[in-house]
Design a protein around this motif. Structure first.
Motif, PDB file in Angstrom:
ATOM      1  N   LYS A  67      11.032 -30.368  53.868  1.00 16.20           N
ATOM      2  CA  LYS A  67      12.173 -29.591  54.368  1.00 16.20           C
ATOM      3  C   LYS A  67      12.809 -30.277  55.579  1.00 16.20           C
ATOM      4  O   LYS A  67      13.982 -30.048  55.874  1.00 16.20           O
ATOM      5  N   ALA A 116       5.472 -26.257  63.396  1.00 16.70           N
ATOM      6  CA  ALA A 116       5.306 -25.669  62.064  1.00 16.70           C
ATOM      7  C   ALA A 116       4.037 -26.195  61.390  1.00 16.70           C
ATOM      8  O   ALA A 116       3.310 -25.442  60.727  1.00 16.70           O
ATOM      9  N   THR A 157       9.164 -29.149  64.026  1.00 13.89           N
ATOM     10  CA  THR A 157       8.367 -29.485  62.847  1.00 13.89           C
ATOM     11  C   THR A 157       6.896 -29.625  63.215  1.00 13.89           C
ATOM     12  O   THR A 157       6.013 -29.194  62.462  1.00 13.89           O
ATOM     13  N   CYS A 208       6.483 -28.567  54.124  1.00 12.46           N
ATOM     14  CA  CYS A 208       7.048 -28.421  55.467  1.00 12.46           C
ATOM     15  C   CYS A 208       7.769 -29.698  55.886  1.00 12.46           C
ATOM     16  O   CYS A 208       8.893 -29.656  56.412  1.00 12.46           O
TER      17      CYS A 208
END
Length: 290
Positions: free
Chosen positions: A227, A56, A53, A224
């Motif tokens: 999720k 990302a 994460t 992001c």
């Protein structure tokens, strides 16, 4: 919790195998924001899910790690300012994994008698804090609790042992209020601490702002994290100020993190403007008329 003190950069590492030794189980496949921040700060208290994460977010916003570092730098400056104002006891809400220096290290370097209580609901963050705080430490303690549960935090045995709530307390809420959606009424949470703490207490808080970052980019960051199961709400300067409720901002008011009482005349990078910060106080009660 099983740990290793020999990480690649000399950091204290939390092993995946040891993540379940605390009373509350840790699902290492579910990221947490404190561990994502830890990854962005170069720490070792994170798992593969946190690293994915974090990567990302960095793909969406290069240099997001610089913003996280600026947020931690604000906490350092705020603690030093509170010490100057005579605060000698601190409550670090949503403390996370610290970064370069923890609040008790900062405070006690200036005032050896300073007392600090850390609060976090992430068992890994709590375990990380416990690695730097001795179990029998007479001046510093760690609580595994949710900052929204004001009574639980303030009435906890660790808090009552270390903090005198009849005297001013410095409350640190660094980069955590944006994890609370409006539906959970973060303003009411801050008001709850205001009600319980003594006049003269100070609140140091910071919050992510999507205006300079760009609304589309901010929405992409929120998506992001959503999720990954993490709530994240960007609020502009006015919306952040509205959360303060009865806490009275100091004259410099709400300012971009990098411009809040900077250490010197340094060039402020754009990442320093992706969030806001404030120091606010609980004013003395007005004297009753005879």
């Amino acid at each position: 919790m099983s740990t290793s003190r020999g990480g690649e950069n000399g950091t204290v590492m939390v092993t995946q195998e040891g993540a379940h030794e605390r009373g509350a189980s840790v699902d290492v496949d579910v990221p947490s924001l404190s561990r994502i921040y830890d990854r962005l700060l170069g720490g070792g208290h994170n798992f593969a899910s946190d690293r994915v994460t974090a990567a990302a977010i960095m793909a969406l916003v290069p240099h997001y790690d610089a913003f996280v570092r600026e947020s931690r730098a604000f906490v350092r400056r705020a603690v030093l300012h509170m010490l100057t104002a005579g605060i000698e006891q601190f409550l670090d809400l949503g403390a996370g994994l610290g970064g370069v220096r923890h609040v008790h290290e900062l405070a006690q370097a200036e005032q050896p008698q300073a007392r600090v209580v850390y609060v976090d609901r992430d068992p890994v963050a709590v375990a990380g804090l416990e690695l730097v705080v001795r179990e029998d430490d007479p001046s510093t303690g760690v609580i595994e609790a949710d900052l929204r549960h004001v009574e639980e935090v303030l009435d906890h045995a660790v808090t009552t042992r270390l903090l005198d709530l009849t005297r001013p307390v410095g409350v640190v809420v660094g980069s955590v209020l944006h994890c609370l959606p409006d539906a959970e009424d973060p303003a009411a949470t801050l008001a709850g601490y205001h009600e319980r703490l003594a006049p003269g207490s100070l609140l140091a808080a910071s919050h992510a702002d999507g205006i300079v970052l760009g609304l589309e980019t901010a929405a992409a960051v929120e998506d992001c994290l959503a999720k990954a199961g993490i709530t994240f709400v960007h609020r502009n300067r006015r919306q952040f100020a509205d959360l303060l409720g009865p806490w009275q901002p100091h004259p410099d008011g709400v300012a971009p993190i990098g411009l809040w009482r900077p250490d010197g005349l340094t060039l402020v990078r754009r990442e320093c403007l992706w969030g806001n910060a404030v120091l606010a106080g609980r004013r003395p009660e007005p004297a009753e008329r005879a």
